[in-house]
Scaffold this active site. Structure first.
Site, PDB file in Angstrom:
ATOM      1  N   ASN A  31       0.808  -1.104  -0.130  1.00 46.80           N
ATOM      2  CA  ASN A  31      -0.006  -0.022   0.041  1.00 46.80           C
ATOM      3  C   ASN A  31       0.963   1.311  -0.001  1.00 46.80           C
ATOM      4  O   ASN A  31       1.659   1.307   0.991  1.00 46.80           O
ATOM      5  CB  ASN A  31      -0.815  -0.153   1.358  1.00 46.80           C
ATOM      6  CG  ASN A  31      -2.165   0.580   1.354  1.00 46.80           C
ATOM      7  OD1 ASN A  31      -2.782   0.823   2.277  1.00 46.80           O
ATOM      8  ND2 ASN A  31      -2.350   1.305   0.281  1.00 46.80           N
ATOM      9  N   CYS A  87      -5.784   5.076   7.906  1.00 46.75           N
ATOM     10  CA  CYS A  87      -5.058   4.057   7.007  1.00 46.75           C
ATOM     11  C   CYS A  87      -4.169   3.113   7.709  1.00 46.75           C
ATOM     12  O   CYS A  87      -3.005   3.787   8.195  1.00 46.75           O
ATOM     13  CB  CYS A  87      -4.804   4.503   5.879  1.00 46.75           C
ATOM     14  SG  CYS A  87      -3.778   3.264   4.750  1.00 46.75           S
ATOM     15  N   ASN A 101     -16.294  -2.947   2.276  1.00 44.79           N
ATOM     16  CA  ASN A 101     -14.675  -3.785   2.013  1.00 44.79           C
ATOM     17  C   ASN A 101     -15.162  -5.352   2.009  1.00 44.79           C
ATOM     18  O   ASN A 101     -15.720  -5.514   3.312  1.00 44.79           O
ATOM     19  CB  ASN A 101     -13.797  -3.371   2.871  1.00 44.79           C
ATOM     20  CG  ASN A 101     -13.470  -1.953   2.932  1.00 44.79           C
ATOM     21  OD1 ASN A 101     -12.792  -1.392   1.752  1.00 44.79           O
ATOM     22  ND2 ASN A 101     -13.913  -1.091   3.872  1.00 44.79           N
ATOM     23  N   GLU A 116     -11.264  -3.357  -1.975  1.00 42.91           N
ATOM     24  CA  GLU A 116     -11.729  -2.238  -1.113  1.00 42.91           C
ATOM     25  C   GLU A 116     -12.890  -1.442  -1.831  1.00 42.91           C
ATOM     26  O   GLU A 116     -12.745  -1.154  -3.024  1.00 42.91           O
ATOM     27  CB  GLU A 116     -10.513  -1.376  -0.855  1.00 42.91           C
ATOM     28  CG  GLU A 116      -9.454  -1.952  -0.097  1.00 42.91           C
ATOM     29  CD  GLU A 116      -8.173  -1.071   0.671  1.00 42.91           C
ATOM     30  OE1 GLU A 116      -8.595   0.017   0.982  1.00 42.91           O
ATOM     31  OE2 GLU A 116      -7.126  -1.350   0.266  1.00 42.91           O
ATOM     32  N   CYS A 170      -4.761  -4.258   2.977  1.00 39.88           N
ATOM     33  CA  CYS A 170      -5.677  -3.387   3.673  1.00 39.88           C
ATOM     34  C   CYS A 170      -5.653  -3.479   5.151  1.00 39.88           C
ATOM     35  O   CYS A 170      -6.005  -4.586   5.583  1.00 39.88           O
ATOM     36  CB  CYS A 170      -7.131  -3.479   3.314  1.00 39.88           C
ATOM     37  SG  CYS A 170      -8.519  -2.773   3.838  1.00 39.88           S
ATOM     38  N   THR A 188      -7.502  -2.294   7.943  1.00 37.36           N
ATOM     39  CA  THR A 188      -8.469  -2.517   8.681  1.00 37.36           C
ATOM     40  C   THR A 188      -9.315  -3.771   8.325  1.00 37.36           C
ATOM     41  O   THR A 188      -9.939  -4.581   8.964  1.00 37.36           O
ATOM     42  CB  THR A 188      -9.637  -1.544   8.335  1.00 37.36           C
ATOM     43  OG1 THR A 188      -9.810  -1.257   7.070  1.00 37.36           O
ATOM     44  CG2 THR A 188      -9.303  -0.043   8.920  1.00 37.36           C
TER      45      THR A 188
END
Lengths: 296, 296
Positions: free
Chosen positions: B11, B81, B194, B212, B221, B223
């Protein structure tokens, strides 16, 4: 390791200055640099090295001071790139490594003459474009007739009547000529030539989309734009003496101008430098380095 | 304008230092920076600004020195994030802007505690994870049962028996619960939560892929990894008191460790700085600048 990032009509490159040829730039590092999530991200790397220091037999006879050592995003060597050489020239000029407005660049496909225009556009001599003959492509089940053209690399350029945006170019199959389709069996999933779809949108003006051999759909392709202009010139009855007049070619990443020729095709387009900087030494080392804790 | 580029499990972010909140960073510029062909390319921008200088009511009451002003790749504001905050913390430590190993980061979702480990890993308190109830997803025609979970944002976490690589997650449709599926009609083409698919691959070890909301398939991701660990903990009968033990979650971009909790879920993973540099002023100005001809 210093770098710059630049692009020409959306074809983007990480530029690595290495004037004296001292850098170790193995394919693995090129691939890591070009990774769009865990690296800087680019379509390729342009190493900037003096021709005399390059130590490559391919360019040993070339007299241009600077050699564009072009690597594909997967780390493999590449010969030439019409968008890359403009970005390369812009870097040389911006950094004061070459004088303009005319300069020459050594490449694995031979020396290229580049002319910098005051408005930020660059013209590159792309060499000869040769019409090979009729061909055909299967684009998502639709058969398209086209022309097989060599611009150093093979192209199948198909003039269409419909908007090029609506054509399925995800995995075109070259049906003919046989020499363009021949290698498909050897490389399942890869087309054996670059495939362009071209629609005339005005006087000497065309829109084009391209599927690049080995890269898929891209925002721009310099040799593809030359092939598109050749196909358009043939259709306009202009190619009888192996030259065309100037064509504007709209690609997804911007606008290029092409004067196609059987001896010296000219490609003109923009080249931008986005940023300059330094790669993290710990990242290059490929390990998650200890965190630089600052106990202030 | 200075920048760094970093990533956490794939990411990736462009970090823009702006300690005193002096930069003009409109959404259009963020989007240009994040463009993967004509910009630097990233999933988002992390502006590094002192909380006191941020001028944002959302963070006015927070006491952490540094505010992570997180922007999505399209230029819109974002709250938090889990991968970004690790990269943000690493940048603060590497640049000597904060002392470690414990630090706090102000975000639009509230302050986050971060712990830097000597091996380059970072642990982030991701806040509460709440099991909402059963749900279901249509993944490429395959109906998957799952758990609706909130980690501040909505997740539909589906345990599966097959390899997660083989599941079509290109455009999953949330079938239930209704509050997760509700907005799909308003946003055709977007899923409303998501969606994670998770397979147990060992003792407290799972593999996960994620779609997502608004971004599609991503390499990682934060979370989502927390939601995956909650779903795995529930399946293991560990969630009776709203806590789980430590889980390893393999995502396409790497490996995360999660200790899920109904009060303070902990996410641990790597954070790397790839490069630092300076954006070209002429590129920021958005025009093709005159070429810097050097008549040497």
């Amino acid at each position: 390791m210093r770098f710059a990032k630049g692009h020409g009509t959306g074809n983007d490159f990480v530029i690595i200055p290495d004037p004296d040829g001292l850098l170790d730039l193995p394919g693995e590092l090129v691939a890591r640099i070009c990774d769009r999530h865990t690296g800087l991200g680019a379509d390729g790397v342009l190493r900037v090295v003096r021709t005399a220091a390059a130590g490559e037999s391919d360019v040993a006879g070339q007299r241009a001071e600077w050699f564009m050592d072009y690597r594909n995003a997967d780390g493999s060597l590449a010969e030439m790139c019409g968008n890359g050489v403009r970005v390369f020239a812009r870097y040389l000029l911006d950094e004061g490594l070459a004088a303009g407005p005319e300069l020459r660049v050594a490449t694995r496909a031979g020396e290229r003459a580049v002319l910098a225009h005051p408005d930020g556009q660059f013209t590159v001599d792309m060499g000869a474009a040769v019409v090979i003959g009729p061909g055909a492509v299967d684009a998502g089940g639709q058969r398209l007739a086209g022309l097989a053209i060599s611009v150093g690399n093979p192209h199948l350029a198909c003039l269409v009547e419909q908007s090029v945006a609506g054509i399925d170019l995800a995995g075109p199959q070259v049906l003919a000529p046989a020499e363009f389709a021949g290698s498909a069996a050897d490389s399942p999933g890869l087309v054996s030539a670059n495939v362009e779809v071209i629609r005339l949108v005005g006087d000497h003006e065309a829109e084009m989309r391209v599927h690049e051999r080995g890269s898929g759909l891209t925002l721009s392709c310099g040799t593809g734009a030359v092939a598109a202009a050749v196909a358009a010139a043939v259709a306009a009855g202009e190619w009888t003496d192996g030259t065309g007049s100037a064509w504007t070619v709209h690609v997804p990443g911007g606008r290029l101008a092409v004067t196609p020729s059987a001896t010296a095709s000219l490609l003109t387009g923009p080249a931008e430098i986005i940023a300059t900087g330094e790669l993290s030494a710990s990242w290059i080392a490929g390990c998650v380095a200890p965190v630089g804790l600052n106990m202030r």
